[in-house]
Structure formats: C-alpha cells, structure tokens
Design an enzyme around this catalytic site. Structure first.
Site, mmCIF file in Angstrom:
data_model
loop_
_atom_site.group_PDB
_atom_site.id
_atom_site.type_symbol
_atom_site.label_atom_id
_atom_site.label_comp_id
_atom_site.label_asym_id
_atom_site.label_seq_id
_atom_site.Cartn_x
_atom_site.Cartn_y
_atom_site.Cartn_z
ATOM 1 N N TYR A 11 5.329 -29.494 -9.200
ATOM 2 C CA TYR A 11 6.235 -28.335 -9.230
ATOM 3 C C TYR A 11 6.080 -27.474 -7.962
ATOM 4 O O TYR A 11 7.054 -27.245 -7.229
ATOM 5 C CB TYR A 11 5.946 -27.537 -10.511
ATOM 6 C CG TYR A 11 6.514 -26.148 -10.539
ATOM 7 C CD1 TYR A 11 7.889 -25.932 -10.433
ATOM 8 C CD2 TYR A 11 5.671 -25.046 -10.688
ATOM 9 C CE1 TYR A 11 8.408 -24.641 -10.458
ATOM 10 C CE2 TYR A 11 6.180 -23.763 -10.728
ATOM 11 C CZ TYR A 11 7.547 -23.569 -10.602
ATOM 12 O OH TYR A 11 8.052 -22.294 -10.631
ATOM 13 N N ASN A 32 -0.475 -38.864 -7.346
ATOM 14 C CA ASN A 32 -0.689 -39.960 -8.319
ATOM 15 C C ASN A 32 0.385 -39.987 -9.403
ATOM 16 O O ASN A 32 0.349 -40.823 -10.291
ATOM 17 C CB ASN A 32 -2.091 -39.877 -8.935
ATOM 18 C CG ASN A 32 -2.263 -38.661 -9.830
ATOM 19 O OD1 ASN A 32 -1.347 -37.862 -10.019
ATOM 20 N ND2 ASN A 32 -3.452 -38.521 -10.389
ATOM 21 N N ALA A 75 -4.425 -30.997 -8.683
ATOM 22 C CA ALA A 75 -5.447 -30.505 -9.618
ATOM 23 C C ALA A 75 -4.900 -30.470 -11.039
ATOM 24 O O ALA A 75 -3.688 -30.460 -11.240
ATOM 25 C CB ALA A 75 -5.883 -29.096 -9.218
ATOM 26 N N SER A 117 -6.267 -19.827 -7.032
ATOM 27 C CA SER A 117 -5.660 -19.188 -8.197
ATOM 28 C C SER A 117 -6.268 -17.817 -8.465
ATOM 29 O O SER A 117 -7.464 -17.587 -8.211
ATOM 30 C CB SER A 117 -5.923 -20.074 -9.420
ATOM 31 O OG SER A 117 -5.589 -19.399 -10.608
ATOM 32 N N TYR A 141 -11.561 -23.926 -15.477
ATOM 33 C CA TYR A 141 -10.521 -24.189 -14.474
ATOM 34 C C TYR A 141 -10.674 -23.217 -13.292
ATOM 35 O O TYR A 141 -10.693 -23.627 -12.131
ATOM 36 C CB TYR A 141 -9.129 -24.044 -15.115
ATOM 37 C CG TYR A 141 -8.040 -23.837 -14.107
ATOM 38 C CD1 TYR A 141 -7.573 -24.891 -13.341
ATOM 39 C CD2 TYR A 141 -7.497 -22.563 -13.878
ATOM 40 C CE1 TYR A 141 -6.597 -24.688 -12.384
ATOM 41 C CE2 TYR A 141 -6.522 -22.360 -12.931
ATOM 42 C CZ TYR A 141 -6.076 -23.431 -12.184
ATOM 43 O OH TYR A 141 -5.126 -23.220 -11.229
ATOM 44 N N LYS A 145 -11.711 -23.788 -9.097
ATOM 45 C CA LYS A 145 -10.991 -23.286 -7.917
ATOM 46 C C LYS A 145 -11.938 -22.484 -7.010
ATOM 47 O O LYS A 145 -11.880 -22.584 -5.791
ATOM 48 C CB LYS A 145 -9.797 -22.421 -8.349
ATOM 49 C CG LYS A 145 -8.679 -23.223 -9.021
ATOM 50 C CD LYS A 145 -7.860 -23.988 -8.006
ATOM 51 C CE LYS A 145 -6.871 -24.936 -8.629
ATOM 52 N NZ LYS A 145 -6.041 -25.670 -7.673
ATOM 53 N N PHE A 169 -0.881 -15.920 -8.200
ATOM 54 C CA PHE A 169 -0.803 -15.307 -9.523
ATOM 55 C C PHE A 169 0.117 -16.200 -10.367
ATOM 56 O O PHE A 169 -0.056 -17.410 -10.342
ATOM 57 C CB PHE A 169 -0.451 -13.814 -9.401
ATOM 58 C CG PHE A 169 -1.690 -13.033 -8.995
ATOM 59 C CD1 PHE A 169 -2.282 -13.241 -7.742
ATOM 60 C CD2 PHE A 169 -2.323 -12.176 -9.878
ATOM 61 C CE1 PHE A 169 -3.479 -12.606 -7.384
ATOM 62 C CE2 PHE A 169 -3.517 -11.527 -9.529
ATOM 63 C CZ PHE A 169 -4.086 -11.749 -8.285
ATOM 64 N N GLY A 283 -9.061 -15.201 -24.559
ATOM 65 C CA GLY A 283 -9.265 -15.113 -23.105
ATOM 66 C C GLY A 283 -8.130 -14.471 -22.336
ATOM 67 O O GLY A 283 -8.223 -14.305 -21.118
#
Ligand code: WQD
Length: 322
Positions: A11, A32, A75, A117, A141, A145, A169, A283
């Site tokens: 994307y 991939n 990723a 990120s 995750y 990063k 963001f 979270g």
C-alpha cells in the site's frame, strides 16, 4: 538515481514507487507479494518477486541492480499480532532488515530510507509528540521498528550508509490521481474497515470505546495521506545527499475521532455506515498526535493532502468499485 523499493508492491510502497518514478528515478521493486499486490506494480519499474529472508535472492537482486538508494518498507505491521506471535515479527522485521543492511553494505548502497512508525514512542507522555519524546514502544511491532532504527544507526557509523527513519503516524488515503487501486486484504485499521462497511462488504464497524477523554469519547488519531508520505520519501533522498542521517515524524498535528471518520465517510459516500460501540481495544491510547515541526524545518516537508475529506474521498473512489 537508481532506487530499490523493498516492499514496493504494498500500500505505501506502491505510492512511494509512483512518486519516485514521477520524479525521474529508476526504480526496482523487490517484494514477496505476501501482502503486496501485482495490481500495485507499474510497468516503468522493474519487479523482482523475492523475500527479504531469502538472503541469496536478495543478494542477487542488489548485486545486479546496484542501487544507490533503498527504500525499506518490507515488514509485518499488525501491532496486536506482534504481541501473540513475537517470533514471527523478530524474523520478518528484524532478521529481514539485517539481511537488507548486510546486502546494502556488501553492494555499496549509499542511502536507506526506512519506514518507521509512531509506534516507537508508545503511549503519549505529552502531545503532540516530537522526536524527543521517549521511545517506549507498547507493542513488539513498535519495538522491532525501534531496533531497526538502531541497527541503521550502527551501520551508518560502521559502514557509512546514510539513513532517514520516517516515523509515520496513521497512514491513510489513496493516490490523488487514482493510479493505485490495490485493496488491503483483511484490514485491521479503521479507515479501510469503515470503507468496507460503506461499500456493503461488511455489516458494521466496531467502535473501540466511547468513554475516552476526547471531543466525542472515541479515539483520536493523526491521519496522514499516503501521497504526503510518498513525497517525504522522495525528499528524504534529496536531503541525504547533503546531510547526515536523520529521523523524523510524518504527521499533521490534527486529530480525527473514530466517529468523525464514520460521519465524514457517510457524507462522502452517501452510504450508511453502521457501527456498534464495543469495549476499548487493549493498548489503545485516547489521542495520538504528531508534532511535525522538525519535518518542516529540516526537510521543508509539509502535508498537502491530509485533510479528512481528501483522505476519505480518495479512498472512497477506490472502495466504491468493490
Ligand atoms: C485508529 C482508531 C482505534 C479499528 C495502528 C498501529 C500503529 C500504526 C498505525 C504502523 C483507534 C479505532 C480501529 C476498528 C475502531 N501502524 N478503531 N474500530 O491503532 O492508531 O495505529 O496503525 O506503524 O502502529 O497500531 O490505528 O486504524 O487500528 O485505529 O474503533 O475496527 O480507530 O481504537 O482509536 P492505530 P487503527
């Protein structure tokens, strides 16, 4: 400049590829296709199907292309999944990035622009968050990063590879010229889910909590248009030719709540978006906002397309065909 875009069928990667092509770079996509799509490729960019875990294939790719720069966007990115399957994130994100760095070092790559990120910061201690905000990721995750930023730092010191770590963001929107149409499969993010509801592909969207201390009780995020992100990647390569390595936030310091996204999507699409209020998602902070002042001062970058209407109308134009 010859640039390898690793993860270029995804994307964000496809928007970055389009931007680099538009500005005259020679682009080589390596992907991939695990979440990237053939539909997101452009005939002007060469394509190699390969995995960053396939060291030999990656080595052959970098050895034959001999890129001056790499954009690294390959990723896994599901924060929730990273907490239940950390091993998978270690391998794909960390080992995969080290493979790229080793390949870059071997083949004389000069610049790497890395897809980092806001997740490196963790729960906001103050708002808006600038680059000096403590980096205490809340999920694995985000940790991957942060770890990759640190490897970049060391390869910069030891091997002279210059890097830009771009801390996105909430990426959203689609190409303003409508040239990219690949849809994410099984999305977990708010905007694609809301779009699927508007398009009649999904019955309703769960709103994760309406008792936050925000304007309407729902979570507020800093949505940034993917064309604005893509422009920043292009500008990062230009900047690296004259500067040291850098890291910076890409956001707009303007927040939209979940209900605002839903209501604006209804207005733009003319369709009803059914929703139900459920409990909070573990979270999730109430509000996340970027301070993008450094991106403006240092890179001379400013978002052009990240108002809510542009974000949603460019996305709806793709989803209405569903
Ligand atoms: C946005 C808002 C939810 C889904 C994630 C990653 C982050 C970064 C961007 C990559 C929140 C609410 C969502 C739904 C909802 N990724 N929501 N119903 O969590 O801000 O960030 O993507 O780097 O690391 O964590 O994005 O789109 O999931 O959520 O109510 O079905 O929408 O609670 O307030 P998030 P999101």
């Amino acid at each position: 400049m010859k640039i390898a875009v690793i993860g270029g069928a995804g994307y964000i990667g496809s928007h970055v590829t389009r931007e680099l092509l538009d500005f005259g770079s020679e682009v080589f996509v390596y992907d991939n296709l695990s979440s990237g799509l053939r539909q997101n490729l452009f005939k002007e960019a060469s394509f190699t199907q390969g995995d960053i875990l396939d060291v030999q294939k990656l080595d052959e790719f970098l050895g034959s292309v001999k890129p001056v720069g790499i954009v690294h966007l390959a990723a896994l990115k599901a924060a929730g999944e990273s907490m239940t399957q950390p091993e998978k994130y270690s391998v794909h994100n960390i080992t995969g990035s080290l493979n790229i760095l080793n390949g870059a070092s071997k083949h004389g790559v000069k610049y790497i622009v890395f897809s980092s990120s806001a997740a490196v910061y963790g729960n906001p201690k103050y708002l808006p968050m600038d680059e000096k905000h403590p980096t205490e990721p809340e999920n694995y995750y985000g940790y991957t990063k942060l770890a990759i930023e640190q490897y970049l730092h060391w390869y910069g010191k030891l091997r002279g590879i210059k890097y830009a770590a771009l801390r996105y963001f909430n990426a959203a929107g689609y190409d303003i010229k409508g040239r990219i149409s690949g849809l994410e499969q099984n999305p977990a993010n708010l905007i694609p889910i809301v779009m699927e509801v508007a398009a009649g592909k999904r019955a309703s969207v769960d709103v994760f909590g309406n008792d936050y201390e925000t304007k309407d009780g729902t979570g507020v995020r800093d949505y940034i248009h993917v064309n604005d992100l893509a422009i920043a990647h292009r500008m990062a390569f230009d900047k690296l030719q004259e500067s040291d390595s850098f890291m910076l936030n890409l956001g707009v310091n303007s927040g939209n709540s979940v209900l605002e996204v839903i209501k604006a999507t209804e207005r733009i699409s003319g369709k009803k978006v059914n929703y139900k209020i459920t409990g909070r998602r573990a979270g999730d902070p109430a509000v996340v906002l970027a301070n993008p002042a450094y991106a403006k001062d240092f890179l001379n970058w400013q978002a052009k397309y990240s108002d809510l209407d542009t974000l949603l109308s460019t996305t709806w134009r793709i989803y209405e065909k569903l």
